[in-house]
Design a protein around this motif. Structure first.
Motif, PDB file in Angstrom:
ATOM      1  N   ARG A  32      67.740  84.205 -26.773  1.00 50.47           N
ATOM      2  CA  ARG A  32      67.116  83.039 -26.037  1.00 50.47           C
ATOM      3  C   ARG A  32      67.776  82.714 -24.847  1.00 50.47           C
ATOM      4  N   THR A  34      69.606  84.438 -22.635  1.00 45.04           N
ATOM      5  CA  THR A  34      69.613  85.635 -21.789  1.00 45.04           C
ATOM      6  C   THR A  34      68.252  85.650 -21.282  1.00 45.04           C
ATOM      7  N   SER A  35      67.272  85.483 -22.008  1.00 47.00           N
ATOM      8  CA  SER A  35      65.828  85.445 -21.670  1.00 47.00           C
ATOM      9  C   SER A  35      65.592  84.256 -20.733  1.00 47.00           C
ATOM     10  N   ASN A  36      66.074  83.087 -20.956  1.00 40.30           N
ATOM     11  CA  ASN A  36      65.918  81.902 -19.994  1.00 40.30           C
ATOM     12  C   ASN A  36      66.704  82.191 -18.844  1.00 40.30           C
ATOM     13  N   LEU A  38      67.351  84.986 -17.305  1.00 44.08           N
ATOM     14  CA  LEU A  38      66.357  86.221 -16.622  1.00 44.08           C
ATOM     15  C   LEU A  38      65.154  85.323 -16.033  1.00 44.08           C
ATOM     16  N   GLN A  39      64.395  84.519 -16.832  1.00 46.71           N
ATOM     17  CA  GLN A  39      63.267  83.806 -16.290  1.00 46.71           C
ATOM     18  C   GLN A  39      63.704  82.780 -15.259  1.00 46.71           C
ATOM     19  N   PHE A  40      64.732  82.025 -15.217  1.00 50.20           N
ATOM     20  CA  PHE A  40      64.894  81.026 -14.137  1.00 50.20           C
ATOM     21  C   PHE A  40      65.900  81.668 -12.955  1.00 50.20           C
ATOM     22  N   GLY A  41      66.394  82.691 -13.083  1.00 53.67           N
ATOM     23  CA  GLY A  41      67.265  83.418 -12.078  1.00 53.67           C
ATOM     24  C   GLY A  41      68.435  83.066 -12.016  1.00 53.67           C
ATOM     25  N   TRP A  42      68.949  82.590 -13.334  1.00 51.69           N
ATOM     26  CA  TRP A  42      70.487  82.358 -13.444  1.00 51.69           C
ATOM     27  C   TRP A  42      71.171  83.274 -13.375  1.00 51.69           C
ATOM     28  N   GLN A 120      65.600  76.005 -24.769  1.00 49.05           N
ATOM     29  CA  GLN A 120      66.851  76.807 -24.921  1.00 49.05           C
ATOM     30  C   GLN A 120      67.715  77.051 -25.947  1.00 49.05           C
TER      31      GLN A 120
END
Length: 247
Positions: A32, A34-36, A38-42, A120
């Motif tokens: 969860r 790492t997915s967030n 990638l999604q938000f460009g962190w 998150q």
């Protein structure tokens, strides 16, 4: 019943099941996070490093490894001998049990009512890591077979990792920009963040209060774990053999 071979078999499967559940909870939350990222460009490496920097995550992984070792030892050696668990494993079990019980107590006393970031946090994973596995480790202390009596001085081994972890956390915190914000620091828990306005006293003095309090709690829990182990030991230590039993 707790000294029978049947119970040892049952508890070995309990240990494996708990280890698998704990690892699954860690993986679910990591996915969860790492997915967030990638999604938000962190910055993904920072997010992963932050995730692995939580005491909860590290102590759960230590517990999973410890429980697995205990089950494997029984299947390979324990079922053909009447000996207590190996001394090295007993020390590892002391550490893992202390860390997980402390994790459960600290979370439910200090962090339970802090709102979790929506989207998150994996809810079931959070409960497994902070409630279920700590309870399993407590039950393991009370009911697992072949407990070995340890010398009281083994408590000193327990405090090494938390001291190193606190030093690492306080040194790393100011060097990390929090992912998803412009905050120029990152700490895994609010009571370790010297910038937290709710700390009393403020700043590092407030952090020190919490660190000392939790350190005392860790030592108390460690002594309790050793005490229970000595009372439940396969061969209770004698006045002349107590140190030998813990070697």
């Amino acid at each position: 019943m707790l000294r029978t071979a049947r119970w040892a078999w049952i508890w070995s499967f309990v240990r494996i099941a708990a280890a698998v559940l704990g690892v699954a909870a860690v993986i679910a939350q990591l996915q969860r996070s790492t997915s967030n990222a990638l999604q938000f460009g962190w910055h993904v490496p920072t997010v992963v490093a932050n995730f692995l920097s939580f005491f909860t995550i590290q102590s759960n992984l230590i517990a999973a490894v410890t429980l697995t070792i205990g089950a494997v030892w029984w299947w390979r050696r324990g079922r053909v001998t009447e000996d207590a668990e190996p001394q090295g494993y007993a020390v590892l079990l002391l550490c893992a049990t202390t860390y997980m019980v402390t994790t459960g107590v600290v979370y439910n006393l200090l962090l339970r009512n802090i709102p979790l970031p929506q989207g998150q946090t994996v809810a079931w994973s959070n409960e497994v890591l902070h409630v279920v596995i700590p309870l399993v480790m407590l039950l393991d202390l009370l009911f697992a077979p072949r407990r070995r009596a340890l010398a009281w001085k083994r408590v000193l081994v327990v405090v090494i990792y938390p001291i190193v972890w606190v030093i690492y956390t306080l040194l790393r915190g100011p060097l990390i920009t929090s992912p998803g914000s412009d905050v120029p620091y990152w700490y895994p828990y609010p009571f370790l963040n010297p910038n937290n306005p709710e700390l009393v006293p403020p700043g590092y003095a407030g952090v020190a209060v919490y660190v000392i309090g939790i350190a005392i709690g860790i030592v108390v829990v460690a002594f309790f774990v050793v005490w229970v182990g000595r009372r439940r030991a396969v061969a209770p230590p004698t006045p002349t053999g107590a140190a030998t039993a813990a070697q």
